[in-house]
Design an enzyme around this catalytic site. Structure first.
Site, mmCIF file in Angstrom:
data_model
loop_
_atom_site.group_PDB
_atom_site.id
_atom_site.type_symbol
_atom_site.label_atom_id
_atom_site.label_comp_id
_atom_site.label_asym_id
_atom_site.label_seq_id
_atom_site.Cartn_x
_atom_site.Cartn_y
_atom_site.Cartn_z
ATOM 1 N N HIS A 142 99.318 101.967 81.507
ATOM 2 C CA HIS A 142 98.994 103.397 81.521
ATOM 3 C C HIS A 142 99.814 104.129 80.453
ATOM 4 C CE1 HIS A 142 97.380 102.600 85.552
ATOM 5 N NE2 HIS A 142 96.859 103.819 85.553
ATOM 6 N N ASN A 173 106.156 97.117 80.721
ATOM 7 C CA ASN A 173 105.368 98.013 81.562
ATOM 8 C C ASN A 173 106.026 98.255 82.906
ATOM 9 O OD1 ASN A 173 103.109 99.531 82.496
ATOM 10 N ND2 ASN A 173 102.183 97.688 83.337
#
Length: 287
Positions: A142, A173
């Site tokens: 994201h 991440n």
């Protein structure tokens, strides 16, 4: 509820055409219509208070969400409930994603569980799909985090569109990148709100791609953060797209340096004197 009527009519039309094998040849379209109907129904179920929370998505100075991309870079602007994205059809990734993070955005009815990653049908094919990431060794990273979009069911769903994703090292991440996202939420609580822009960094030369749609793998990522008010400050961060476990200070850069690396002009709507001052220095102690 007008949108529901439109979607239902579209779905009914698809059913009528099923005798012509329409549904078999257009399953992605049918699924997209079904999801849209479900999302509209879910929004209709929300209380008046919840619907009011959705309006906080662009509280503040909306002009600060619009960045100036480098000249000649492919760009399709996507305005979502919780963020604005500059999409690049060549890389199948965003050039940048910008949002206004306030404490209210991190609370509300929306939950991450049960939300699927989703191809963005608003951008032209070929586009990133879930299958591109299968076996690639990269996370679906994201840019605007799901946890920054709890204020709205629709904002949460849109945060899982692949136009808000980049192929990202899994250790990054779930590690240092995630720690920076949590730090931004703490700063938003402390200062009442932040303007955040992040995205991929592509160095000169050829780039690795993944999947049949050839989604580009960035060499690094940037994040720039601005707080306004009586004493505005800005700070930048640059992360290599690789594993590691380092303190936040190791990633600090001035916004000017991030502009040099990306070619993006951040926060161009700021008064020139303020922009020059806040983008020239970066001190983690100020945060």
């Amino acid at each position: 509820m007008d949108k529901i009527k439109i979607y239902v009519l579209a779905l009914c039309s698809a059913v009528v055409l099923s005798s012509c094998d329409f549904m078999e040849r257009n399953r992605p379209l049918a699924r997209q219509i079904g999801r849209a109907v479900a999302a509209e129904i879910e929004r209709g179920k929300q209380s008046g208070e919840s619907r009011g929370k959705a309006s906080v998505a662009f509280d503040g100075d909306v002009s600060l969400l619009r960045q100036a991309s480098p000249e000649g870079v492919p760009e399709q602007m996507l305005r979502r409930t919780g963020y604005i994205a500059s999409y690049n059809k060549s890389t199948k990734m965003p050039n940048w994603v910008a949002w206004h993070l306030t404490p209210g955005r991190t609370e509300g009815p929306a939950k991450r569980s049960g939300v699927d990653f989703e191809a963005d049908m608003d951008v032209p094919a070929p586009r990133a799909e879930d299958s591109d990431y299968y076996g690639s060794g990269y996370d679906r990273g994201h840019m605007c985090p799901a946890a920054d979009n709890k204020f709205s069911v629709e904002a949460m769903r849109e945060s899982f569109l692949f136009t808000n994703m980049c192929p990202q090292n899994g250790n990054l991440n779930r590690g240092d990148w995630n720690e920076m996202e949590m730090a931004c939420r703490r700063w938003a609580e402390e200062y009442g709100g932040l303007y955040i822009v992040c995205g991929p960094i592509l160095y000169k030369g050829r780039h690795k791609t993944i999947g049949k749609n050839k989604v580009t793998v960035p060499e690094a990522f940037f994040k720039v953060v601005l707080r306004t008010g009586d004493n505005p400050k800005a700070i930048g961060f640059v992360y290599k797209n690789a594993g590691g476990n380092r303190p936040k200070g190791d990633y600090v850069n001035t916004v000017d340096e991030v502009e040099r690396l990306t070619g993006i002009d951040f926060f161009p709507s700021l008064p020139d004197d303020v922009e020059r001052r806040v983008e020239a220095t970066a001190d983690l102690a100020d945060w």
